[in-house]
Design a protein around this motif. Structure first.
Motif, PDB file in Angstrom:
ATOM      1  N   ARG A 198       0.797  -1.223   0.000  1.00 45.17           N
ATOM      2  CA  ARG A 198       0.000   0.000   0.000  1.00 45.17           C
ATOM      3  C   ARG A 198       0.829   1.273   0.000  1.00 45.17           C
ATOM      4  N   LEU A 199       1.938   1.254   0.719  1.00 48.86           N
ATOM      5  CA  LEU A 199       2.664   2.489   0.975  1.00 48.86           C
ATOM      6  C   LEU A 199       3.529   2.887  -0.212  1.00 48.86           C
ATOM      7  N   SER A 200       3.321   4.090  -0.697  1.00 43.18           N
ATOM      8  CA  SER A 200       4.116   4.602  -1.805  1.00 43.18           C
ATOM      9  C   SER A 200       5.486   5.044  -1.298  1.00 43.18           C
ATOM     10  N   GLY A 201       6.372   5.398  -2.225  1.00 46.01           N
ATOM     11  CA  GLY A 201       7.711   5.840  -1.848  1.00 46.01           C
ATOM     12  C   GLY A 201       7.700   7.039  -0.937  1.00 46.01           C
ATOM     13  N   ASN A 202       6.835   8.026  -1.219  1.00 50.48           N
ATOM     14  CA  ASN A 202       6.774   9.229  -0.391  1.00 50.48           C
ATOM     15  C   ASN A 202       6.324   8.904   1.027  1.00 50.48           C
ATOM     16  N   ARG A 203       5.350   8.043   1.167  1.00 50.39           N
ATOM     17  CA  ARG A 203       4.872   7.678   2.493  1.00 50.39           C
ATOM     18  C   ARG A 203       5.941   6.916   3.262  1.00 50.39           C
ATOM     19  N   MET A 204       6.619   6.002   2.594  1.00 45.22           N
ATOM     20  CA  MET A 204       7.670   5.246   3.270  1.00 45.22           C
ATOM     21  C   MET A 204       8.794   6.166   3.715  1.00 45.22           C
ATOM     22  N   ARG A 205       9.122   7.168   2.910  1.00 42.87           N
ATOM     23  CA  ARG A 205      10.181   8.108   3.297  1.00 42.87           C
ATOM     24  C   ARG A 205       9.779   8.909   4.536  1.00 42.87           C
ATOM     25  N   GLU A 206       8.506   9.316   4.609  1.00 45.08           N
ATOM     26  CA  GLU A 206       8.048  10.056   5.782  1.00 45.08           C
ATOM     27  C   GLU A 206       8.078   9.194   7.037  1.00 45.08           C
ATOM     28  N   LEU A 207       7.847   7.902   6.891  1.00 42.08           N
ATOM     29  CA  LEU A 207       7.803   6.990   8.037  1.00 42.08           C
ATOM     30  C   LEU A 207       9.179   6.493   8.451  1.00 42.08           C
ATOM     31  N   ASP A 208      10.201   6.755   7.640  1.00 39.54           N
ATOM     32  CA  ASP A 208      11.525   6.202   7.892  1.00 39.54           C
ATOM     33  C   ASP A 208      12.043   6.619   9.276  1.00 39.54           C
ATOM     34  N   GLY A 209      12.499   5.637  10.043  1.00 40.33           N
ATOM     35  CA  GLY A 209      13.016   5.897  11.373  1.00 40.33           C
ATOM     36  C   GLY A 209      11.953   5.940  12.453  1.00 40.33           C
ATOM     37  N   TRP A 210      10.708   5.711  12.073  1.00 42.73           N
ATOM     38  CA  TRP A 210       9.586   5.793  13.017  1.00 42.73           C
ATOM     39  C   TRP A 210       9.127   4.383  13.379  1.00 42.73           C
ATOM     40  N   SER A 211       8.490   4.240  14.514  1.00 43.39           N
ATOM     41  CA  SER A 211       7.980   2.923  14.911  1.00 43.39           C
ATOM     42  C   SER A 211       6.667   3.094  15.651  1.00 43.39           C
ATOM     43  N   LEU A 212       5.833   2.064  15.551  1.00 41.37           N
ATOM     44  CA  LEU A 212       4.537   2.029  16.231  1.00 41.37           C
ATOM     45  C   LEU A 212       4.471   0.752  17.054  1.00 41.37           C
ATOM     46  N   GLY A 213       4.308   0.916  18.360  1.00 43.69           N
ATOM     47  CA  GLY A 213       4.190  -0.232  19.243  1.00 43.69           C
ATOM     48  C   GLY A 213       2.802  -0.315  19.840  1.00 43.69           C
ATOM     49  N   VAL A 214       2.334  -1.546  20.068  1.00 41.97           N
ATOM     50  CA  VAL A 214       1.023  -1.762  20.665  1.00 41.97           C
ATOM     51  C   VAL A 214       1.147  -2.781  21.796  1.00 41.97           C
ATOM     52  N   LYS A 215       0.562  -2.449  22.923  1.00 44.55           N
ATOM     53  CA  LYS A 215       0.468  -3.372  24.052  1.00 44.55           C
ATOM     54  C   LYS A 215      -0.994  -3.773  24.187  1.00 44.55           C
ATOM     55  N   LEU A 216      -1.243  -5.069  24.172  1.00 38.85           N
ATOM     56  CA  LEU A 216      -2.593  -5.614  24.264  1.00 38.85           C
ATOM     57  C   LEU A 216      -2.602  -6.660  25.369  1.00 38.85           C
ATOM     58  N   GLY A 217      -3.021  -6.265  26.562  1.00 40.00           N
ATOM     59  CA  GLY A 217      -2.916  -7.186  27.690  1.00 40.00           C
ATOM     60  C   GLY A 217      -1.464  -7.560  27.909  1.00 40.00           C
ATOM     61  N   GLU A 218      -1.167  -8.866  27.874  1.00 38.28           N
ATOM     62  CA  GLU A 218       0.210  -9.325  28.057  1.00 38.28           C
ATOM     63  C   GLU A 218       0.969  -9.415  26.734  1.00 38.28           C
ATOM     64  N   GLN A 219       0.304  -9.153  25.624  1.00 43.00           N
ATOM     65  CA  GLN A 219       0.943  -9.232  24.312  1.00 43.00           C
ATOM     66  C   GLN A 219       1.512  -7.872  23.896  1.00 43.00           C
ATOM     67  N   GLN A 220       2.608  -7.919  23.145  1.00 48.37           N
ATOM     68  CA  GLN A 220       3.211  -6.724  22.583  1.00 48.37           C
ATOM     69  C   GLN A 220       3.647  -6.998  21.154  1.00 48.37           C
ATOM     70  N   ALA A 221       3.678  -5.963  20.341  1.00 52.07           N
ATOM     71  CA  ALA A 221       4.214  -6.063  18.985  1.00 52.07           C
ATOM     72  C   ALA A 221       4.494  -4.648  18.484  1.00 52.07           C
ATOM     73  N   ALA A 222       5.352  -4.560  17.490  1.00 47.32           N
ATOM     74  CA  ALA A 222       5.700  -3.246  16.946  1.00 47.32           C
ATOM     75  C   ALA A 222       5.961  -3.345  15.455  1.00 47.32           C
ATOM     76  N   LEU A 223       5.685  -2.241  14.764  1.00 51.24           N
ATOM     77  CA  LEU A 223       6.048  -2.051  13.359  1.00 51.24           C
ATOM     78  C   LEU A 223       7.180  -1.031  13.325  1.00 51.24           C
ATOM     79  N   ASN A 224       8.294  -1.402  12.716  1.00 52.11           N
ATOM     80  CA  ASN A 224       9.470  -0.537  12.670  1.00 52.11           C
ATOM     81  C   ASN A 224       9.814  -0.223  11.214  1.00 52.11           C
ATOM     82  N   PHE A 225       9.943   1.042  10.893  1.00 51.34           N
ATOM     83  CA  PHE A 225      10.178   1.490   9.522  1.00 51.34           C
ATOM     84  C   PHE A 225      11.619   1.977   9.387  1.00 51.34           C
ATOM     85  N   ARG A 226      12.400   1.272   8.573  1.00 54.77           N
ATOM     86  CA  ARG A 226      13.798   1.619   8.387  1.00 54.77           C
ATOM     87  C   ARG A 226      14.205   1.384   6.936  1.00 54.77           C
TER      88      ARG A 226
END
Length: 287
Positions: A198-226
């Protein structure tokens, strides 16, 4: 569900207490209720031939419409040929006009499925949105023949009604869908695959170096953009730019395009991931 390798469990039920005790959460959804007397649509252009669906003849093309329509929503329900045969035969038996197709040159361009006073779903092939408009006209005509006062319509959040129907519609929240995320990291792996497409080149460039983490009860996960890549982890890294603590329904709501109010940068970047025209997930609850 987890033993079967499914990170997300969805149950459609009118019974909530039993499933809430099992960790499921109710997911609020919206439908549109149309005042039939006030609604209007443009007369059909006659570009398509609208008719009842015929199970043996139409099963393949109906399924193809569904797949084409939902390819931009990668977490949509997977439907087998047996499912389609069952739906076509059941609808034909219970509501003769309940499954309509719009056809041109022997090719089905769109379909709608109805109950007595509900339009349960619709789909169309790419470039054939006008076929759905002709089906809307047929649906409204049927509603008037049945002397309905209200017609309830279920559509994805990014799908529009014809102008004359939209002006006569009100949004209504309802609860029939229960969700539970059984493996957050596995779900994020699937999300990452969908985002890569889905993500175009411009969107990926804006997200570069950013991360999104989610905590759901005892579960954790993250999306890391590099460096133009998306990496998933089963924990939230130190210094994570946006870290959210969410419930099951809140996280699924995020995949449906409901962006939480955070600081400006986080809201914008989460919007780049899950906002936009088509939600990653449309919990079709009229199966």
């Amino acid at each position: 569900f987890r033993r079967a390798g499914a990170p997300l469990a969805v149950i459609i039920s009118g019974v909530f207490g039993f499933y809430h005790h099992g960790g499921y959460e109710s997911l609020p959804l919206k439908r549109r209720v149309i005042d039939v007397a006030r609604a209007a649509v443009k007369p059909p252009a006659g570009k398509y031939f609208v008719r009842r669906a015929m199970p043996q003849r139409d099963v393949g093309q109906t399924a193809a419409c569904y797949e084409d329509y939902n390819q931009c929503r990668p977490f949509s329900v997977i439907r087998s040929r047996d499912y389609w045969m069952s739906q076509l035969w059941t609808t034909r038996r219970e509501t003769p006009d309940g499954f309509l197709v719009a056809q041109r040159n022997e090719r089905i361009a769109a379909y709608v499925r109805m109950g007595r006073d509900e339009m349960l779903e619709a789909a169309y092939r790419g470039g054939c949105r006008d076929a759905l408009d002709e089906l809307f006209a047929a649906v409204l005509s049927l509603a008037r023949k049945r002397r309905l006062e209200k017609l309830t319509v279920y559509l994805p959040s990014d799908e529009r009604l014809p102008e004359g129907m939209n002006e006569a519609a009100t949004a209504e929240e309802y609860l029939t869908t229960l969700v539970k995320i059984t493996d957050l990291h596995m779900l994020f792996c699937s999300v990452a695959k969908a985002l890569k497409k889905r993500l175009s080149g411009n969107r990926m460039r804006e997200l570069d170096g950013w991360s999104l983490g989610v905590k759901l009860g005892e579960q954790q996960a993250a999306l890391n953009f590099r460096n133009g890549r998306i990496r998933t982890t089963g924990s939230i890294p130190d210094g994570c730019a946006a870290s959210l603590e969410l419930g099951h329904a809140q996280l699924i709501g995020l995949l449906c395009g409901r962006i939480p109010a955070l600081d400006h940068i986080a809201t914008r970047r989460i919007g780049l991931l899950f906002g936009g025209k088509a939600p990653l997930f449309w919990p079709l609850d009229t199966v």
